[in-house]
Design a protein around this motif. Structure first.
Motif, PDB file in Angstrom:
ATOM      1  N   GLY A 141      45.553  52.071  27.955  1.00 15.15           N
ATOM      2  CA  GLY A 141      46.188  50.508  28.022  1.00 15.15           C
ATOM      3  C   GLY A 141      45.803  50.040  26.997  1.00 15.15           C
ATOM      4  O   GLY A 141      46.754  49.027  26.561  1.00 15.15           O
ATOM      5  N   HIS A 142      45.616  50.240  25.828  1.00 16.93           N
ATOM      6  CA  HIS A 142      45.196  49.480  24.921  1.00 16.93           C
ATOM      7  C   HIS A 142      46.459  49.887  23.590  1.00 16.93           C
ATOM      8  O   HIS A 142      47.458  49.394  23.014  1.00 16.93           O
ATOM      9  CB  HIS A 142      44.268  49.961  23.791  1.00 16.93           C
ATOM     10  N   PHE A 143      47.197  50.996  24.180  1.00 19.02           N
ATOM     11  CA  PHE A 143      47.702  51.707  23.364  1.00 19.02           C
ATOM     12  C   PHE A 143      49.855  50.946  23.912  1.00 19.02           C
ATOM     13  O   PHE A 143      50.358  50.843  23.207  1.00 19.02           O
ATOM     14  CB  PHE A 143      48.182  53.493  23.764  1.00 19.02           C
ATOM     15  N   TYR A 148      51.149  42.767  23.166  1.00 21.01           N
ATOM     16  CA  TYR A 148      50.071  41.519  22.312  1.00 21.01           C
ATOM     17  C   TYR A 148      50.889  40.984  21.121  1.00 21.01           C
ATOM     18  O   TYR A 148      51.012  40.224  20.609  1.00 21.01           O
ATOM     19  CB  TYR A 148      48.761  42.432  21.610  1.00 21.01           C
ATOM     20  N   GLY A 194      40.937  53.313  28.709  1.00 20.28           N
ATOM     21  CA  GLY A 194      40.907  52.310  28.047  1.00 20.28           C
ATOM     22  C   GLY A 194      42.149  52.525  26.366  1.00 20.28           C
ATOM     23  O   GLY A 194      43.033  51.631  25.977  1.00 20.28           O
ATOM     24  N   ASP A 195      41.715  53.351  26.948  1.00 13.34           N
ATOM     25  CA  ASP A 195      42.471  54.165  24.834  1.00 13.34           C
ATOM     26  C   ASP A 195      43.744  54.001  25.664  1.00 13.34           C
ATOM     27  O   ASP A 195      44.698  53.661  24.723  1.00 13.34           O
ATOM     28  CB  ASP A 195      42.092  55.608  24.733  1.00 13.34           C
ATOM     29  N   ALA A 233      49.610  40.838  29.154  1.00  8.47           N
ATOM     30  CA  ALA A 233      49.322  40.151  28.055  1.00  8.47           C
ATOM     31  C   ALA A 233      48.973  39.498  28.065  1.00  8.47           C
ATOM     32  O   ALA A 233      47.925  38.904  27.092  1.00  8.47           O
ATOM     33  CB  ALA A 233      51.108  41.228  27.818  1.00  8.47           C
ATOM     34  N   HIS A 284      41.040  37.022  26.069  1.00  9.87           N
ATOM     35  CA  HIS A 284      40.047  37.343  24.489  1.00  9.87           C
ATOM     36  C   HIS A 284      39.290  36.057  24.024  1.00  9.87           C
ATOM     37  O   HIS A 284      39.210  36.504  23.326  1.00  9.87           O
ATOM     38  CB  HIS A 284      40.942  38.499  23.932  1.00  9.87           C
ATOM     39  N   MET A 325      48.872  47.714  25.616  1.00  3.95           N
ATOM     40  CA  MET A 325      49.108  46.491  25.311  1.00  3.95           C
ATOM     41  C   MET A 325      49.148  46.005  24.070  1.00  3.95           C
ATOM     42  O   MET A 325      50.028  45.068  23.944  1.00  3.95           O
ATOM     43  CB  MET A 325      47.880  46.070  26.176  1.00  3.95           C
ATOM     44  N   THR A 326      48.986  47.002  23.052  1.00  4.92           N
ATOM     45  CA  THR A 326      49.336  46.139  21.536  1.00  4.92           C
ATOM     46  C   THR A 326      50.337  45.798  20.990  1.00  4.92           C
ATOM     47  O   THR A 326      50.994  45.235  20.672  1.00  4.92           O
ATOM     48  CB  THR A 326      48.611  47.792  20.642  1.00  4.92           C
ATOM     49  N   ASN A 385      44.830  38.640  19.046  1.00  2.88           N
ATOM     50  CA  ASN A 385      45.453  40.303  19.511  1.00  2.88           C
ATOM     51  C   ASN A 385      46.614  39.887  18.522  1.00  2.88           C
ATOM     52  O   ASN A 385      47.319  39.371  18.451  1.00  2.88           O
ATOM     53  CB  ASN A 385      45.561  40.652  20.374  1.00  2.88           C
ATOM     54  N   ARG A 428      45.569  38.129  28.785  1.00  2.00           N
ATOM     55  CA  ARG A 428      44.397  39.393  28.412  1.00  2.00           C
ATOM     56  C   ARG A 428      44.596  38.448  26.918  1.00  2.00           C
ATOM     57  O   ARG A 428      43.201  38.653  26.282  1.00  2.00           O
ATOM     58  CB  ARG A 428      44.827  40.427  27.972  1.00  2.00           C
TER      59      ARG A 428
END
Length: 333
Positions: free
Chosen positions: A8-10, A16, A5-6, A124, A131, A12-13, A139, A127
């Protein structure tokens, strides 16, 4: 799962932020010309604007794709020769084929690059919209209040852009709009691939491995998009349909104006150029070049008449007289 998860967040950020900057920028521009901040039209047009910006940024990659695709078509006769020569040795065949690709500057995977690069952007946006609709959370530069507007925006006042065909909440209008967009997305994908095969591939390339790959994509990709499309939100379907329309138009322009040699598109361009030349008063440029032989004078050549000499001149020259071959008729003595 926490580590994944971390990661993926790194990844995708940054996407975003990039997507939200363009999306919010277009939305503010549409608000400035009078559209409602919470209306579906403003957000739908913002998604379309985002798509156009992304596709414009991918133009250099598209040019590279076209060049590689053309090279793949033109080297098919050489690939067939290698297959005949090294068909018994798969390792040697693979080595010689890769060597040929390198010498001609051909990348067999270049045709997939635009789709592959768009997939993270597509995910992206998915998501971002998901969200916003479920949590009202933003985001990137998309604030929570804007995310709530984005998630609740409705096209035509009745079709939420965050709903899907499968999750229409009993709204027939959502399913109708989603179905139209899925059909449009599938049809543009098929038409684009069909256009490439029927107009911009030489006849000797229609039976090679590259042609088989193109034929497979011709039918597989539309099915994939049709099956997956029923689970995409309306906003994401707008993005993908607009992207397909851009691809179709862009490819049509390239095939029409810069076709591959030896293809039906090349013949059609030559015919158009000839017609245009004839229309502007240049029939010589329009017609097939013909060899014009110079006009030959076919009249019999006259015999050269020798210069008549006096008796004194003949004595000085040694008494030589013109022979019968050079003496005209009537002057022989």
């Amino acid at each position: 799962m926490g580590i994944f998860g971390d990661i993926g967040h790194f990844i995708m950020t940054p996407l975003y932020y990039a997507i939200s900057v363009v999306l919010v920028g277009f939305h503010k521009a549409f608000i400035a010309i009078g559209l409602s901040p919470a209306g579906g039209a403003g957000w739908a047009l913002s998604i379309i604007g985002l798509t156009l910006v992304i596709r414009a940024a991918l133009i250099p990659l598209f040019v590279k794709q076209i060049k590689s695709s053309r090279n793949m078509q033109l080297i098919q006769p050489k690939v067939k020769e290698l297959q005949k020569k090294y068909g018994h040795d798969r390792e040697k065949l693979a080595q010689e084929t890769m060597k040929l690709y390198k010498e001609t500057g051909t990348n067999p995977f270049a045709s997939c690059l635009p789709i592959l690069l768009q997939m993270p952007i597509f995910l992206a946006l998915f998501r971002l919209l998901d969200h916003a609709a479920k949590n009202g959370s933003g985001n990137g530069v998309l604030t929570d209040s804007m995310a709530e507007q984005f998630g609740n925006a409705q096209l035509f006042g009745v079709v939420p852009i965050s709903d899907t065909f499968l999750n229409a909440n009993g709204h027939l209008s959502v399913q109708i709009v989603a179905a139209i967009l899925v059909v449009a997305m599938t049809a543009t994908t098929f038409t684009t691939q069909r256009q490439l095969m029927s107009k911009n591939m030489p006849s000797d390339a229609l039976s090679g491995p590259y042609a088989q790959q193109q034929k497979m994509l011709l039918y597989v990709l539309p099915v994939v998009f049709a099956v997956g499309g029923i689970a995409f939100p309306i906003g994401v379907l707008l993005y993908w349909t607009t992207s397909n329309l851009w691809t179709m138009g862009q490819q049509f322009y390239v095939i029409r104006n810069n076709p591959a040699p030896g293809t039906p598109a090349a013949k059609a361009k030559a015919d158009r150029d000839a017609h245009k030349a004839a229309k502007h008063g240049h029939p010589a440029a329009a017609a097939t070049t013909e060899v014009v032989e110079p006009e030959v004078d076919r009249r019999p050549q006259q015999r050269q008449q020798p210069k008549r000499q006096s008796r004194e001149q003949r004595k000085k020259s040694g008494g030589a007289r013109p022979t019968d071959k050079t003496t005209p008729e009537g002057d022989q003595q």
